[in-house]
Write a protein that holds these residues in place. Structure first.
Motif, mmCIF file in Angstrom:
data_model
loop_
_atom_site.group_PDB
_atom_site.id
_atom_site.type_symbol
_atom_site.label_atom_id
_atom_site.label_comp_id
_atom_site.label_asym_id
_atom_site.label_seq_id
_atom_site.Cartn_x
_atom_site.Cartn_y
_atom_site.Cartn_z
ATOM 1 N N PRO A 61 32.758 45.935 36.951
ATOM 2 C CA PRO A 61 33.958 45.450 37.805
ATOM 3 C C PRO A 61 34.290 46.513 38.906
ATOM 4 O O PRO A 61 33.788 47.553 39.036
ATOM 5 C CB PRO A 61 34.936 45.499 36.783
ATOM 6 N N GLN A 62 34.971 45.888 40.189
ATOM 7 C CA GLN A 62 35.322 46.551 41.169
ATOM 8 C C GLN A 62 36.340 47.506 40.484
ATOM 9 O O GLN A 62 36.929 47.299 39.354
ATOM 10 C CB GLN A 62 35.661 45.725 42.455
ATOM 11 N N ASP A 65 39.695 46.078 39.977
ATOM 12 C CA ASP A 65 39.958 44.950 39.030
ATOM 13 C C ASP A 65 40.425 45.910 37.781
ATOM 14 O O ASP A 65 39.401 46.106 36.817
ATOM 15 C CB ASP A 65 38.530 44.494 38.865
ATOM 16 N N ARG A 67 41.458 43.845 34.977
ATOM 17 C CA ARG A 67 41.497 42.916 34.017
ATOM 18 C C ARG A 67 41.073 43.094 32.785
ATOM 19 O O ARG A 67 41.524 42.782 31.663
ATOM 20 C CB ARG A 67 41.112 41.587 34.594
ATOM 21 N N ASP A 119 39.703 33.464 39.868
ATOM 22 C CA ASP A 119 40.634 34.203 39.173
ATOM 23 C C ASP A 119 41.468 33.412 38.298
ATOM 24 O O ASP A 119 41.942 33.909 37.375
ATOM 25 C CB ASP A 119 41.468 34.808 40.376
ATOM 26 N N ASN A 358 45.260 38.507 41.585
ATOM 27 C CA ASN A 358 45.079 39.251 40.195
ATOM 28 C C ASN A 358 46.213 40.179 39.791
ATOM 29 O O ASN A 358 46.769 40.292 38.838
ATOM 30 C CB ASN A 358 43.662 40.174 40.277
#
Length: 545
Positions: A61-62, A65, A67, A119, A358
């Motif tokens: 993931p970036q 990010d 999540r 998203d 997000n």
């Protein structure tokens, strides 16, 4: 029904993308290969039992990010869900990027729209596919979902996810001062001096009217206004009226005449100051630059300096906010505003939230409605953010057309008093501030002031976003900034070269700015008393709903 978006604009974007993708066999082949590689990588990962070592992950993931950061996402089957979703995101990012023949604006807009759609269906958003929510549900016996639903009903009734409990004038906007001038659009606040001696040149601050002025005067420990008064400056602040349907016909010229111009005239007459420092924040900085250009054109030499805080003057690269600002969208908004006379806060805030969905939408919904986390205490910045305003129909339409669509100010085509103004006429020293993660006024766009005026430009790049980067009070942890002065004769470097040349420093940029202002000011004199008062600060306009 459309949420303020033009259906014609969205249809044109989708059609342009789909037709050009259908006519691009090489792009289709590349996407098929990407899909194959992603599928094989994901299947291999799942068949190995979803090993936790980062080197075995099909995709990372970036860094921004958050999540899937909880360790529960590293366990099967949730790891497989997270990896499958991230691979799908990567595929659709490639599918909407660099399609041969696609209009560049549609390319960027399609990528943005697809990101928003994905998203909304991320596995972290649903009870059955979020391990954190499932664990909390088991732990509380489902009480988290019951409480979350109750909270959701309350928020739907209130039409907001936070309740502004901060009191303006008591908890925020507390710096002592007086309203010394008022017209239909502004109240001008003069702040009480806190030092025996002050510099002879007062400072006029022009905030944006998209939100309340006290972003620069939050709590006492987080107030730029208070910091300036403590360092020997006489500070004036414009507090804008919150317009209603009766103000629909007010345009940019009205905001210029009744805003900075009226404030300039009052300050010069009341203080006797021959020179006045100025600072403009966001949209207020754009208006200030128009004012400075008009003053230079007309031979008005009362301007001592100009500071632009996260303010754009060249809108050729304005960031994600411009993705859906085209002729169709502006015409659609004009129809909406003609019916109600203004653009309301809900319509503006939704656009800003979508750029960081997000962080500002989905993560907050998960915490509030699924995890039943305690509500985040309202701090001063959150209180300001919840205290929104409206935009008059004519002014907002002119701003979108002249700045975002046609970039008239940077092109020397913008008219003030019926005659064009040019930023190249500005000769006073300029201090610019950009923030590293600004999604409203990207710092490389703010940086363009270097090549638009004939002046020495001291530019500062600070960490943080559009608001947090500006609110960088001394003592704030983990603050740093770059700073460099570019002389008028040497302004040829691009932003990346500037970063390589600039000096990096730890801490707040505020002391550097006040030192810069002091260097352009005269010998301090005894602080004058405020002799006129229409109302105590923060005034009456800031209280308008």
């Amino acid at each position: 029904m459309t949420g303020g978006s033009s259906p014609a604009s969205l249809l044109a974007m989708w059609t342009d993308w789909s037709v050009h993708l259908a006519m691009a066999p090489d792009k289709q082949l590349a996407l098929a290969q990407t899909a194959r590689d992603h599928w094989l990588g994901w299947m291999t990962y799942v068949m190995q039992g979803c090993p936790e070592h980062p080197d075995t992950l099909p995709i990372l993931p970036q860094k921004t990010d958050r999540r899937f950061r909880d360790e529960s996402w590293e366990k099967s089957p949730f790891a497989a869900l997270a990896q499958g979703f991230l691979l799908a995101e990567d595929f659709w990012d490639k599918a909407t990027t660099d399609v041969p023949g696609l209009d560049p604006a549609h390319d960027r807009a399609m990528t943005f729209v697809m990101r928003q759609l994905l998203d909304s269906v991320a596995p972290s958003n649903f009870v059955a596919t979020n391990p954190e929510v499932l664990a909390r549900t088991v732990q509380t016996g489902g009480a988290n979902l019951q409480h979350g639903f109750t909270r959701w009903l309350r928020d739907q009734q209130a039409k907001r996810q936070t309740t502004n409990t901060a009191r303006v004038g008591t908890d925020v906007a507390t710096t002592p001062g007086e309203v010394v001038f008022r017209n239909h659009l502004i109240e001008l606040i003069q702040y009480a001096p806190t030092t025996d001696m002050v510099y002879p040149e007062p400072i006029l601050i022009v905030p944006a009217w998209i939100m309340k002025y006290y972003i620069l005067d939050l709590s006492p420990a987080n107030s730029l206004v208070r910091y300036l008064t403590e360092n020997g400056f006489t500070v004036f602040m414009i507090s804008w009226r919150n317009p209603d349907s009766g103000d629909a016909a007010l345009g940019m010229q009205d905001y210029l005449d009744q805003g900075p111009r009226a404030a300039f005239d009052y300050i010069a007459a009341s203080t006797g100051a021959g020179k006045i420092h100025t600072a403009g924040y966001c949209l207020g900085g754009t208006l200030l630059s128009m004012t400075a250009a008009a003053m230079a054109r007309d031979g008005d030499d009362r301007l001592a300096s100009m500071t632009l805080l996260a303010a754009q003057t060249d809108f050729s690269e304005p960031g994600e906010l411009s993705l859906f600002i085209n002729e169709s969208q502006v015409s659609f908004l004009e129809d909406v505003m003609q019916a109600q006379g203004y653009l309301d806060a809900e319509q503006m805030m939704s656009a800003f939230q979508m750029m960081r969905s997000n962080d500002l939408i989905w993560s907050q919904m998960i915490r509030s409605y699924l995890l039943d986390d305690d509500e985040i205490p309202m701090n001063d910045l959150m209180a300001w953010n919840a205290d929104s305003t409206r935009m008059p129909a004519k002014m907002h339409a002119e701003y979108l057309r002249h700045m975002f669509l046609h970039n008239d100010l940077a092109g020397g085509r913008y008219s003030v008093d019926g005659h064009t103004v040019s930023l190249r006429d500005i000769r006073v020293p300029v201090f610019g501030v950009g923030t590293e993660t600004d999604h409203i006024a990207p710092w490389k766009s703010v940086f363009k002031i270097h090549n638009l005026c004939h002046a020495d430009v001291t530019f500062t790049l600070t960490n943080g976003g559009h608001n947090a980067g500006i609110l960088s009070e001394p003592g704030h942890k983990r603050r740093h900034f770059h700073i460099h002065t570019t002389r008028d004769a040497d302004k040829t470097m691009d932003p990346d070269d500037w970063v390589a040349t600039a000096t990096q420093q730890e801490g707040s940029w505020w002391p550097e700015w006040t030192a810069w202002l002091a260097g352009l000011s005269g010998v301090p004199a005894p602080a004058p008393k405020i002799t006129k008062s229409l109302a105590p600060a923060p005034g009456t306009y800031v209280m308008m709903e």
